[in-house]
Motif scaffolding. Structure first.
Motif, PDB file in Angstrom:
ATOM      1  N   LYS A   1       9.461  -0.254   3.939  1.00  0.00           N
ATOM      2  CA  LYS A   1       8.482   0.533   3.892  1.00  0.00           C
ATOM      3  C   LYS A   1       8.871   1.452   2.215  1.00  0.00           C
TER       4      LYS A   1
ATOM      5  N   TYR B   1       0.054  -4.711   0.245  1.00  0.00           N
ATOM      6  CA  TYR B   1       1.143  -4.553   1.234  1.00  0.00           C
ATOM      7  C   TYR B   1       0.282  -4.918   2.357  1.00  0.00           C
TER       8      TYR B   1
ATOM      9  N   ILE C   1      -0.750   0.265   5.477  1.00  0.00           N
ATOM     10  CA  ILE C   1      -0.683   1.679   4.420  1.00  0.00           C
ATOM     11  C   ILE C   1      -1.156   2.880   5.585  1.00  0.00           C
TER      12      ILE C   1
ATOM     13  N   ILE D   1       3.878   2.795   2.549  1.00  0.00           N
ATOM     14  CA  ILE D   1       3.538   1.714   2.557  1.00  0.00           C
ATOM     15  C   ILE D   1       4.158   0.495   2.922  1.00  0.00           C
ATOM     16  N   GLU D   2       3.884   0.284   3.189  1.00  0.00           N
ATOM     17  CA  GLU D   2       4.380  -1.159   3.858  1.00  0.00           C
ATOM     18  C   GLU D   2       4.204  -2.632   3.706  1.00  0.00           C
ATOM     19  N   TYR D   3       6.100  -2.705   3.547  1.00  0.00           N
ATOM     20  CA  TYR D   3       5.473  -4.740   2.876  1.00  0.00           C
ATOM     21  C   TYR D   3       6.478  -5.650   3.627  1.00  0.00           C
TER      22      TYR D   3
ATOM     23  N   GLN E   1      10.128  -5.101  -2.985  1.00  0.00           N
ATOM     24  CA  GLN E   1       9.171  -4.967  -3.747  1.00  0.00           C
ATOM     25  C   GLN E   1      10.010  -4.672  -5.228  1.00  0.00           C
TER      26      GLN E   1
END
Length: 120
Positions: free
Chosen positions: A4, A38, A41, A51-53, A57
């Motif tokens: 995040k 993402y 969000i 924002i979550e991936y 990143q």
């Protein structure tokens, strides 16, 4: 393990850069973020997004600088996670803001932005 990021932002000159429209400024910002792929969000307070991936990143900071620095003052940071994988993030939620964001994202159009967004 997902990662995040917290992004806080403020438009530099809404009148000049976005025809005096905060809605247009936010639309540009959300379109920039939309290119990053993402997972999720969220927004629980004005001008801050979580924002979550699905993974780290490595290009995110450079990408945001390239696309946002001209139009926004912003701060972005990676949210720390514990050894057990739990994120170190706490907030006093305004759930109405997050619902508004979800509706915004559902109806967003990134056509006719009048500003270029680079590829991620």
């Amino acid at each position: 393990m997902s990662r995040k990021y917290q992004l806080s932002y403020d438009a530099i000159n809404v009148k000049k850069d976005f025809s005096d429209s905060y809605v247009e400024a936010r639309r540009y910002l959300l379109c920039v973020l939309g290119n990053t792929g993402y997972l999720k969000i969220s927004s629980y307070c004005e001008s801050t997004l979580i924002i979550e991936y699905d993974q780290m990143q490595s290009e995110l900071f450079h990408y945001l600088k390239t696309n946002l620095a001209k139009y926004f003052h912003y701060s972005v940071c990676l949210v720390a996670i514990s050894e057990s994988g739990v994120g170190f993030i706490n907030h006093s939620q305004n759930v109405h803001l997050n619902l508004r964001l979800k509706l915004e994202l559902k109806n967003i159009s990134c056509d006719n932005l009048k500003k270029e967004i680079t590829n991620y």
